[in-house]
Design an enzyme around this catalytic site. Structure first.
Site, PDB file in Angstrom:
ATOM      1  N   ARG A   1       0.837  -1.197   0.000  1.00 27.22           N
ATOM      2  CA  ARG A   1       0.000   0.000   0.000  1.00 27.22           C
ATOM      3  C   ARG A   1       0.875   1.252   0.000  1.00 27.22           C
ATOM      4  O   ARG A   1       0.570   2.240  -0.661  1.00 27.22           O
ATOM      5  CB  ARG A   1      -0.936   0.011   1.221  1.00 27.22           C
TER       6      ARG A   1
ATOM      7  N   ASP B   1      -7.029  19.913 -14.136  1.00 31.68           N
ATOM      8  CA  ASP B   1      -7.391  18.595 -14.660  1.00 31.68           C
ATOM      9  C   ASP B   1      -7.006  18.586 -16.135  1.00 31.68           C
ATOM     10  O   ASP B   1      -7.616  19.262 -16.956  1.00 31.68           O
ATOM     11  CB  ASP B   1      -8.892  18.367 -14.479  1.00 31.68           C
TER      12      ASP B   1
ATOM     13  N   LYS C   1      -8.565   7.367 -19.063  1.00 32.79           N
ATOM     14  CA  LYS C   1      -8.852   7.926 -20.386  1.00 32.79           C
ATOM     15  C   LYS C   1      -7.633   7.818 -21.291  1.00 32.79           C
ATOM     16  O   LYS C   1      -7.174   6.716 -21.578  1.00 32.79           O
ATOM     17  CB  LYS C   1      -9.349   9.364 -20.240  1.00 32.79           C
TER      18      LYS C   1
ATOM     19  N   TYR D   1     -16.766  18.380 -14.520  1.00 35.55           N
ATOM     20  CA  TYR D   1     -17.109  16.960 -14.568  1.00 35.55           C
ATOM     21  C   TYR D   1     -18.083  16.631 -13.431  1.00 35.55           C
ATOM     22  O   TYR D   1     -17.889  17.031 -12.288  1.00 35.55           O
ATOM     23  CB  TYR D   1     -15.828  16.133 -14.463  1.00 35.55           C
TER      24      TYR D   1
END
Length: 390
Positions: free
Chosen positions: A45, A169, A194, A97
């Protein structure tokens, strides 16, 4: 050195075996030589060699000092929004978004972080929105889904003068076309699902930090909250990055041709694509980016949700689906899909009308995509010609 050469050679050869592909270190823990003495890894982690490799590659691509990879784009956004504290304010792009809007308004506002939405394509509006409580400016450029263009460099100066963080972004553009850190951003985020991944086969997010100190803050939240990118998805993301510049080039070629076709179509009202000279942000996009990307939005003259639904369910090559940036062309109806979580009144005020359709233009042959759109338009009610035109 060209971008593609730099990218290919940023992917390391495995020092242990000489493997030219980065290995998948599918392990939860690492054996230590003594308590606290290890080879740089103790628990997966906290760190993992495959994830560390993709983070280093993306930081280099964006010109940042550090990067942290997360289990989704929203997990990346969440890490950045943890930087403000109760009582602080975020100034955010109004055409945002839907997932980011939901996170800001349904999660963080109840913890005392307020969000003010402004049209960031108007730099003066951003300046006017700043208050002593402003801790973070949140920008998308191009925006999702109406592709507004905002001046990154000018807003970066406002953020610096106001002593607040500035996050961009960069999902729609990708680092191939635009590098916000070089223009004044402190943080860059990607939904790596994406374009960075590019094959619609993983969910991932990345935060890139301008400084090592800011990178350490984000890395703390990555470890403390645990929304890490898995070793296998890190491997897939590296594989996707290998072809990113070539894919982005072809996405842009196809999108430009389709945008020009849509602009002339009699059933189309507005076309939103910064590669068109008619786009209000065209000249700014030319200055701060190396291309215009693969996303197009447009509205129908029959401005109804029913007309949009007929269109998006009539295509063959353009698949009706959430997401974007893959090799296969996709389309969606934002009002009923990606932006449904935004109240209708606010959604429409941001330019997301009921007939707005968003295209993610893929890598198919241009002529095939144009023919697919044309047959979908033919399923819509056709305009009645006046008698004088007959």
């Amino acid at each position: 050195m060209s971008t593609i050469t730099e990218l290919i050679h940023a992917i390391p050869v495995d020092p242990q075996t000489g493997a030219i592909a980065v290995p998948i270190y599918q392990t939860s823990t690492f054996v230590q030589e003594a308590p606290g003495v290890n080879k740089g890894y103790d628990y997966a982690r906290s760190n993992n060699p495959t994830r560390a490799a993709v983070e280093k590659i993306i930081a280099q691509l964006e010109g940042g000092a550090a990067a942290s990879a997360f289990a989704s784009g929203l997990a990346a956004i969440d890490a950045v929004v943890k930087l403000p504290k109760s009582g602080d304010e975020i100034v955010a792009v109004d055409d945002i978004y839907g997932g980011a809007f939901r996170l800001f308004n349904k999660v963080y506002e109840k913890f005392g972080i307020t969000v003010k939405y402004v049209d960031t394509s108007d730099t003066q509006a951003v300046f006017n929105a700043i208050t002593p409580a402003t801790r973070l400016i949140w920008l998308e450029t191009p925006t999702n889904p109406t592709l507004k263009i905002s001046d990154i460099e000018a807003i970066g100066r406002i953020a610096k003068a106001s002593n607040c963080l500035f996050c961009v972004d960069n999902t729609f553009a990708s680092p191939v076309l635009q590098q916000p850190i070089s223009l004044g951003a402190d943080l860059v985020i990607h939904s790596a699902t994406k374009y960075l991944g590019g094959h619609s086969d993983l969910i991932a997010g990345v935060v890139i930090s301008k400084t090592e100190q800011l990178g350490e803050e984000i890395k703390f939240y990555q470890n403390a909250c645990g929304a890490i990118l898995s070793p296998f998805d890190s491997f897939l993301l590296i594989r996707g990055l290998e072809t990113l510049p070539l894919r982005i080039k072809q996405h842009g070629i196809n999108a430009q041709a389709i945008a020009e076709y849509l602009e002339q179509h009699p059933l189309v009202d507005n076309v939103y694509y910064p590669g068109l000279p008619s786009h209000p942000g065209h000249e700014l996009a030319k200055r701060q980016s190396k291309g215009f990307g693969g996303i197009i939005s447009f509205t129908l003259k029959s401005d109804t949700a029913a007309a949009a639904t007929t269109f998006v369910t009539s295509t063959h090559y353009f698949k009706l689906a959430e997401s974007l940036g893959g090799i296969k062309s996709l389309l969606c109806h934002p009002a009923e899909m990606t932006h449904k979580s935004i109240p209708a009144e606010r959604r429409r005020a941001g330019g997301v009308s009921d007939s707005l359709i968003r295209l993610s233009v893929g890598l198919e042959e241009t002529a095939d995509l144009l023919a697919d759109l044309e047959q979908a338009f033919n399923r819509l009610p056709q305009p009645v010609l006046a008698e004088s035109a007959l």
